[in-house]
Write a protein that holds these residues in place. Structure first.
Motif, PDB file in Angstrom:
ATOM      1  N   UNK A  56      -4.411   3.282  30.630  1.00  0.00           N
ATOM      2  CA  UNK A  56      -5.240   4.486  30.510  1.00  0.00           C
ATOM      3  C   UNK A  56      -4.724   5.612  31.413  1.00  0.00           C
ATOM      4  N   UNK A  57      -4.219   5.247  32.582  1.00  0.00           N
ATOM      5  CA  UNK A  57      -3.662   6.248  33.492  1.00  0.00           C
ATOM      6  C   UNK A  57      -2.397   6.868  32.894  1.00  0.00           C
ATOM      7  N   UNK A  58      -1.527   6.053  32.309  1.00  0.00           N
ATOM      8  CA  UNK A  58      -0.303   6.558  31.673  1.00  0.00           C
ATOM      9  C   UNK A  58      -0.615   7.535  30.545  1.00  0.00           C
ATOM     10  N   UNK A  59      -1.751   7.320  29.871  1.00  0.00           N
ATOM     11  CA  UNK A  59      -2.158   8.199  28.776  1.00  0.00           C
ATOM     12  C   UNK A  59      -2.854   9.461  29.288  1.00  0.00           C
ATOM     13  N   UNK A  60      -3.129   9.503  30.585  1.00  0.00           N
ATOM     14  CA  UNK A  60      -3.814  10.660  31.149  1.00  0.00           C
ATOM     15  C   UNK A  60      -5.325  10.592  31.022  1.00  0.00           C
ATOM     16  N   UNK A  61      -5.860   9.408  30.729  1.00  0.00           N
ATOM     17  CA  UNK A  61      -7.304   9.245  30.528  1.00  0.00           C
ATOM     18  C   UNK A  61      -8.041   8.894  31.815  1.00  0.00           C
ATOM     19  N   UNK A  84     -12.355  11.872  29.113  1.00  0.00           N
ATOM     20  CA  UNK A  84     -13.760  12.072  28.719  1.00  0.00           C
ATOM     21  C   UNK A  84     -13.833  12.606  27.281  1.00  0.00           C
ATOM     22  N   UNK A  85     -12.956  13.560  26.951  1.00  0.00           N
ATOM     23  CA  UNK A  85     -12.933  14.092  25.576  1.00  0.00           C
ATOM     24  C   UNK A  85     -12.564  12.995  24.576  1.00  0.00           C
ATOM     25  N   UNK A  86     -11.574  12.178  24.929  1.00  0.00           N
ATOM     26  CA  UNK A  86     -11.150  11.092  24.041  1.00  0.00           C
ATOM     27  C   UNK A  86     -12.275  10.076  23.860  1.00  0.00           C
ATOM     28  N   UNK A  87     -12.964   9.742  24.932  1.00  0.00           N
ATOM     29  CA  UNK A  87     -14.083   8.793  24.864  1.00  0.00           C
ATOM     30  C   UNK A  87     -15.202   9.346  23.981  1.00  0.00           C
ATOM     31  N   UNK A  88     -15.554  10.604  24.183  1.00  0.00           N
ATOM     32  CA  UNK A  88     -16.618  11.218  23.386  1.00  0.00           C
ATOM     33  C   UNK A  88     -16.232  11.304  21.910  1.00  0.00           C
ATOM     34  N   UNK A  89     -14.969  11.610  21.615  1.00  0.00           N
ATOM     35  CA  UNK A  89     -14.505  11.653  20.221  1.00  0.00           C
ATOM     36  C   UNK A  89     -14.533  10.257  19.608  1.00  0.00           C
ATOM     37  N   UNK A  90     -14.169   9.251  20.398  1.00  0.00           N
ATOM     38  CA  UNK A  90     -14.201   7.865  19.926  1.00  0.00           C
ATOM     39  C   UNK A  90     -15.637   7.455  19.598  1.00  0.00           C
ATOM     40  N   UNK A  91     -16.578   7.787  20.479  1.00  0.00           N
ATOM     41  CA  UNK A  91     -17.987   7.489  20.215  1.00  0.00           C
ATOM     42  C   UNK A  91     -18.485   8.202  18.957  1.00  0.00           C
ATOM     43  N   UNK A  92     -18.073   9.447  18.782  1.00  0.00           N
ATOM     44  CA  UNK A  92     -18.475  10.198  17.588  1.00  0.00           C
ATOM     45  C   UNK A  92     -17.946   9.531  16.324  1.00  0.00           C
ATOM     46  N   UNK A  93     -16.713   9.026  16.377  1.00  0.00           N
ATOM     47  CA  UNK A  93     -16.149   8.323  15.216  1.00  0.00           C
ATOM     48  C   UNK A  93     -16.923   7.038  14.932  1.00  0.00           C
ATOM     49  N   UNK A  94     -17.267   6.290  15.983  1.00  0.00           N
ATOM     50  CA  UNK A  94     -18.075   5.074  15.784  1.00  0.00           C
ATOM     51  C   UNK A  94     -19.421   5.414  15.161  1.00  0.00           C
ATOM     52  N   UNK A  95     -20.046   6.478  15.662  1.00  0.00           N
ATOM     53  CA  UNK A  95     -21.345   6.907  15.117  1.00  0.00           C
ATOM     54  C   UNK A  95     -21.196   7.305  13.650  1.00  0.00           C
ATOM     55  N   UNK A  96     -20.128   8.022  13.326  1.00  0.00           N
ATOM     56  CA  UNK A  96     -19.896   8.447  11.941  1.00  0.00           C
ATOM     57  C   UNK A  96     -19.707   7.237  11.024  1.00  0.00           C
TER      58      UNK A  96
END
Length: 110
Positions: A56-61, A84-96
């Motif tokens: 996750x650190x290598x990815x900049x997360x 944080x943006x990646x996590x929120x987008x991932x959650x939005x995709x799961x919700x969708x």
């Protein structure tokens, strides 16, 4: 992430791993957390957490900050703005995915 109409195409492969998802979910709830706290809350070994945090650190997360409390070394973890943006987008995709309407298949009229 790849293109496509189904929301699964918006899932972040880095975050989708159960351990990395658990790390990002834990860190999303706080400004920063001590390594040992994250290890204990997500129930993994030091080596597993270290490896996944490095990914996750290598990815900049995730940001890793090392320091001392008294004379004892400590490591703190936090999500970066990108993480944080990646996590929120991932959650939005799961919700969708979970709220996608069910469409009956068309009858075969052969």
């Amino acid at each position: 992430m790849s293109g496509g109409a189904h929301p699964r195409h918006q899932l972040d492969d880095l975050i989708h791993s159960p351990v990395r998802f658990s790390i990002t979910a834990t860190l999303a709830a706080v400004d920063q957390a001590e390594f040992k706290y994250v290890r204990d809350i997500i129930e993994v070994s030091d080596s597993v957490l270290s490896k996944q945090v490095s990914t996750l650190e290598d990815a900049g997360y995730v940001k890793v900050k090392k320091g001392y409390v008294g004379k004892r070394p400590r490591t703190w973890l936090s999500l970066t703005a990108k993480g944080r943006r990646a996590y929120e987008a991932h959650l939005a995709a799961l919700k969708a995915i979970t709220t996608q309407p069910v469409v009956e298949p068309a009858e075969d009229r052969s």
